[in-house]
Write a protein that holds these residues in place. Structure first.
Motif, PDB file in Angstrom:
ATOM      1  N   VAL A  25      -2.232   1.696  -4.684  1.00 27.91           N
ATOM      2  CA  VAL A  25      -1.510   2.961  -4.916  1.00 27.91           C
ATOM      3  C   VAL A  25      -2.301   4.188  -5.242  1.00 27.91           C
ATOM      4  O   VAL A  25      -3.097   3.920  -6.341  1.00 27.91           O
ATOM      5  CB  VAL A  25      -0.324   3.149  -6.045  1.00 27.91           C
ATOM      6  N   GLY A  26      -2.508   5.061  -4.376  1.00 31.22           N
ATOM      7  CA  GLY A  26      -3.257   6.259  -4.489  1.00 31.22           C
ATOM      8  C   GLY A  26      -3.751   7.028  -3.294  1.00 31.22           C
ATOM      9  O   GLY A  26      -3.245   7.000  -2.399  1.00 31.22           O
ATOM     10  N   THR A  27      -5.050   7.654  -3.562  1.00 32.18           N
ATOM     11  CA  THR A  27      -5.540   8.258  -2.427  1.00 32.18           C
ATOM     12  C   THR A  27      -6.179   7.414  -1.418  1.00 32.18           C
ATOM     13  O   THR A  27      -6.408   6.077  -1.741  1.00 32.18           O
ATOM     14  CB  THR A  27      -6.726   9.292  -2.831  1.00 32.18           C
ATOM     15  N   PRO A  28      -6.466   7.837  -0.283  1.00 33.96           N
ATOM     16  CA  PRO A  28      -6.986   7.153   0.832  1.00 33.96           C
ATOM     17  C   PRO A  28      -8.285   6.135   0.248  1.00 33.96           C
ATOM     18  O   PRO A  28      -8.373   4.934   0.452  1.00 33.96           O
ATOM     19  CB  PRO A  28      -7.416   7.928   2.052  1.00 33.96           C
ATOM     20  N   VAL A  58       0.793  -1.329  -0.147  1.00 33.48           N
ATOM     21  CA  VAL A  58      -0.015   0.082   0.091  1.00 33.48           C
ATOM     22  C   VAL A  58       0.722   1.281  -0.116  1.00 33.48           C
ATOM     23  O   VAL A  58       1.762   1.322   0.827  1.00 33.48           O
ATOM     24  CB  VAL A  58      -1.059   0.096   1.308  1.00 33.48           C
ATOM     25  N   VAL A  59       0.714   1.998  -0.845  1.00 34.46           N
ATOM     26  CA  VAL A  59       1.384   3.257  -1.010  1.00 34.46           C
ATOM     27  C   VAL A  59       0.289   4.370  -1.162  1.00 34.46           C
ATOM     28  O   VAL A  59      -0.282   4.437  -2.363  1.00 34.46           O
ATOM     29  CB  VAL A  59       2.417   3.381  -2.112  1.00 34.46           C
ATOM     30  N   VAL A  60       0.285   5.112  -0.051  1.00 34.09           N
ATOM     31  CA  VAL A  60      -0.969   6.208  -0.201  1.00 34.09           C
ATOM     32  C   VAL A  60      -0.460   7.562   0.250  1.00 34.09           C
ATOM     33  O   VAL A  60       0.421   7.600   1.066  1.00 34.09           O
ATOM     34  CB  VAL A  60      -2.061   5.643   0.999  1.00 34.09           C
ATOM     35  N   ALA A  61      -1.374   8.439  -0.250  1.00 35.22           N
ATOM     36  CA  ALA A  61      -0.915  10.018  -0.059  1.00 35.22           C
ATOM     37  C   ALA A  61      -2.357  10.632  -0.347  1.00 35.22           C
ATOM     38  O   ALA A  61      -3.147  10.207  -0.839  1.00 35.22           O
ATOM     39  CB  ALA A  61       0.346  10.229  -0.845  1.00 35.22           C
ATOM     40  N   PRO A  62      -2.241  11.983   0.015  1.00 33.71           N
ATOM     41  CA  PRO A  62      -3.270  12.631  -0.090  1.00 33.71           C
ATOM     42  C   PRO A  62      -3.783  12.879  -1.716  1.00 33.71           C
ATOM     43  O   PRO A  62      -5.217  12.936  -1.928  1.00 33.71           O
ATOM     44  CB  PRO A  62      -3.143  14.265   0.393  1.00 33.71           C
ATOM     45  N   THR A  63      -2.940  12.799  -2.373  1.00 33.94           N
ATOM     46  CA  THR A  63      -3.323  12.799  -3.931  1.00 33.94           C
ATOM     47  C   THR A  63      -2.655  11.684  -4.656  1.00 33.94           C
ATOM     48  O   THR A  63      -1.739  11.108  -4.329  1.00 33.94           O
ATOM     49  CB  THR A  63      -2.944  14.072  -4.625  1.00 33.94           C
ATOM     50  N   GLU A  64      -3.376  11.248  -5.800  1.00 34.47           N
ATOM     51  CA  GLU A  64      -2.813  10.372  -6.743  1.00 34.47           C
ATOM     52  C   GLU A  64      -1.432  10.265  -7.266  1.00 34.47           C
ATOM     53  O   GLU A  64      -0.620   9.700  -7.313  1.00 34.47           O
ATOM     54  CB  GLU A  64      -3.706  10.326  -8.019  1.00 34.47           C
ATOM     55  N   ALA A  65      -1.158  11.727  -7.415  1.00 33.50           N
ATOM     56  CA  ALA A  65       0.204  12.243  -7.994  1.00 33.50           C
ATOM     57  C   ALA A  65       1.368  11.891  -6.868  1.00 33.50           C
ATOM     58  O   ALA A  65       2.272  11.525  -7.118  1.00 33.50           O
ATOM     59  CB  ALA A  65       0.229  13.451  -8.561  1.00 33.50           C
ATOM     60  N   GLU A  66       0.909  12.354  -5.489  1.00 34.91           N
ATOM     61  CA  GLU A  66       1.787  12.142  -4.611  1.00 34.91           C
ATOM     62  C   GLU A  66       2.348  10.614  -4.485  1.00 34.91           C
ATOM     63  O   GLU A  66       3.254  10.332  -3.955  1.00 34.91           O
ATOM     64  CB  GLU A  66       1.366  12.806  -3.285  1.00 34.91           C
ATOM     65  N   ALA A  67       1.170   9.847  -4.298  1.00 35.12           N
ATOM     66  CA  ALA A  67       1.407   8.562  -4.139  1.00 35.12           C
ATOM     67  C   ALA A  67       2.283   7.869  -5.128  1.00 35.12           C
ATOM     68  O   ALA A  67       3.203   6.864  -4.910  1.00 35.12           O
ATOM     69  CB  ALA A  67       0.024   7.774  -4.163  1.00 35.12           C
ATOM     70  N   ASP A  84     -10.765   1.366  -1.674  1.00 34.78           N
ATOM     71  CA  ASP A  84     -11.551   0.644  -2.526  1.00 34.78           C
ATOM     72  C   ASP A  84     -11.094  -0.665  -3.018  1.00 34.78           C
ATOM     73  O   ASP A  84     -11.589  -1.726  -3.087  1.00 34.78           O
ATOM     74  CB  ASP A  84     -11.793   1.360  -3.871  1.00 34.78           C
ATOM     75  N   GLU A  85      -9.645  -0.624  -3.086  1.00 34.14           N
ATOM     76  CA  GLU A  85      -8.755  -1.858  -3.531  1.00 34.14           C
ATOM     77  C   GLU A  85      -8.940  -3.076  -2.496  1.00 34.14           C
ATOM     78  O   GLU A  85      -9.101  -4.125  -2.566  1.00 34.14           O
ATOM     79  CB  GLU A  85      -7.408  -1.533  -3.878  1.00 34.14           C
ATOM     80  N   ILE A  86      -8.726  -2.465  -1.081  1.00 33.31           N
ATOM     81  CA  ILE A  86      -8.772  -3.289  -0.105  1.00 33.31           C
ATOM     82  C   ILE A  86     -10.277  -4.031   0.013  1.00 33.31           C
ATOM     83  O   ILE A  86     -10.195  -5.436   0.059  1.00 33.31           O
ATOM     84  CB  ILE A  86      -8.567  -2.680   1.335  1.00 33.31           C
ATOM     85  N   GLU A  87     -11.104  -3.346  -0.171  1.00 34.54           N
ATOM     86  CA  GLU A  87     -12.409  -3.954  -0.038  1.00 34.54           C
ATOM     87  C   GLU A  87     -12.607  -4.906  -1.192  1.00 34.54           C
ATOM     88  O   GLU A  87     -13.404  -6.045  -1.133  1.00 34.54           O
ATOM     89  CB  GLU A  87     -13.674  -2.895  -0.272  1.00 34.54           C
TER      90      GLU A  87
END
Length: 464
Positions: free
Chosen positions: A367-370, A283-292, A375-378
């Motif tokens: 990878v992406g926003t929270p 899991v690579v997460v950040a406030p925005t897609e670009a940051e992740a 969504d992916e984990i679900e």
């Protein structure tokens, strides 16, 4: 009912566990693994974030197949230096009240009586927060470290493990009655000897008289994890495992493994739902897609291909061959795929090499926003069919911090994570919600109350 995620952090008592080269990231604490504060800080962080457990991997040998020696692994810090995983549990338990601990230990090279005692001690000290990841060891160097010329054959390792578990069940479940401790101060009787019994195990590989030295713990038998996908491992897991840590090249393989182990559990007289499935996830997460995506790209820059090649125990060096040559042309045939069984002889060396250290090829990667990560984990829970994840660490402690800050609130809002711990639950009760002890349908429980324990073998009197 909404399926709740089993959330573990994947750890190891070493510098480079499974994300090779990333110990060099700024602010990474991997080099502090020898410090007790590393483990206590981590434990408090995970408990504050609602993690179920920290899952501690282990090996008892070096990765010395690639390039004919352990030099690459040593240079990379790849699971060497490497300390005992069980030894850090008391420190983490002392600063937490709820965090569980999954401890990896091999059944192949050390005797069962001593391990049963150590694990019971840990279950006492943690008040029932311990699980055991049962492995049989796969490194050739591990075999030589314990006096063997080579590895014990794969299926035989599982046969030994089956008897090993039988010994432990007799000790944990059968050797003591729950009410054996009477603590009668006036009568000076601490324990009732009639309620404590030897086990008199005489098997193919082990001879253990008993009784078990510790008194019964809260869980008696700790939560039983296995890590497997093989045919022998599937049979073993069906009989013994409560939680299976498994994986594969893609989700279809993972689903096939899950179905096979559930069927094996039913064949062993258990229920399909008696087994939970946990897999490694990135899991690579950040406030925005670009940051992740930028964060993942930074991780990729520091990834060490050599580390991944050595970790695979690859018995040949792809980098020594032209990238345009096919695997068939360079003689990378059967038996030369290391610990990876999938093999395409028409693949080029360059294509083959590209898979080592490519972080984007992780089968379960979000990878992406929270919200996108949640969504992916679900999807993994509902469509792939897993029950939980061992969160892959790219950075210690930022991987866990990011997950706690960004993903945990979303999963809680969606009912996928608890909002707080139950003050009174053991690790088993947390996972299954059915109490501290193994259910009666598990093989181990046949020894409860001393049932099915063999009578002592009487020595014949020598005739003079």
């Amino acid at each position: 009912m909404t399926k709740r995620l089993i959330l573990n952090l994947f750890e190891m008592n070493c510098v480079s566990h499974i994300t090779h080269g990333l110990w060099r990231l700024p602010g990474n604490h991997r080099e502090r693994f020898n410090d007790i504060e590393y483990w206590t800080e981590l434990a408090k962080l995970l408990e504050a974030g609602g993690f179920d457990a920290v899952f501690l991997a282990d090996v008892i040998g070096t990765y010395d197949v690639f390039r004919g020696s352990a030099a690459t692994a040593i240079r990379e810090g790849l699971q060497i230096p490497n300390n005992d995983p069980a030894s850090v549990v008391p420190a983490m338990a002392a600063v937490t009240r709820h965090l569980g601990f999954g401890i990896t230990f091999s059944t192949t090279y050390e005797p069962p009586f001593a391990w049963a005692r150590r694990l019971s001690t840990l279950d006492h000290l943690t008040k029932g927060r311990v699980g055991w990841n049962i492995v049989t060891s796969y490194l050739p160097n591990a075999a030589r470290n314990f006096g063997h010329d080579g590895e014990v054959e794969h299926d035989e390792r599982f046969e030994r493990a089956d008897e090993y578990l039988d010994v432990l069940y007799k000790l944990w479940e059968g050797s003591w009655d729950d009410d054996a401790i009477v603590a009668d101060r006036d009568g000076n009787v601490y324990a009732d000897a009639s309620k404590i019994r030897p086990i008199h195990h005489e098997g193919r590989w082990y001879s253990v008289e008993g009784p078990h030295l510790p008194s019964p713990t809260r869980q008696r038998t700790p939560v039983l994890f296995t890590a497997t996908a093989s045919a022998a491992g599937t049979r073993f897991a069906g009989k013994h495992a409560e939680v299976v840590f498994t994986g594969g090249p893609d989700t279809a393989f993972l689903q096939k493994t899950i179905a096979g182990i559930r069927a094996a559990a039913v064949a062993a007289g258990r229920r399909a739902e008696d087994v939970r499935f946990v897999t490694m996830a990135g899991v690579v997460v950040a406030p925005t897609e670009a940051e992740a995506k930028a964060k993942l790209a930074r991780y990729q820059e520091l990834t060490s291909r050599d580390g991944y090649l050595a970790h695979a125990s690859l018995p040949w060096d792809p980098a020594a061959h032209p990238p345009e040559a096919t695997l068939a042309e360079v003689g990378a045939g059967e038996g030369r795929a290391g610990r990876f069984r999938a093999f395409d002889p028409e693949q080029t060396v360059g294509e083959y090499l590209a898979g080592f250290g490519d972080l984007g090829r992780q089968p379960l990667l979000a990878v992406g926003t929270p919200e996108r990560v949640a969504d992916e984990i679900e999807r993994w829970l509902d469509e792939v069919g897993i029950d939980g994840i061992n969160l892959l660490q790219y950075h210690s402690y930022d991987t866990a911090r990011d997950f706690i800050e960004y993903v945990v609130p979303v999963l809680r809002q969606r009912g996928r994570l608890r909002r707080e711990y139950d003050e009174h639950e053991s690790l088993r009760d947390r996972i299954f919600g059915a109490g501290d002890r193994l259910p009666d349908r598990h093989f181990a429980t046949r020894y409860r109350g001393g049932a099915h324990l063999p009578e002592p073998v009487l020595q014949k009197e020598t005739v003079r």
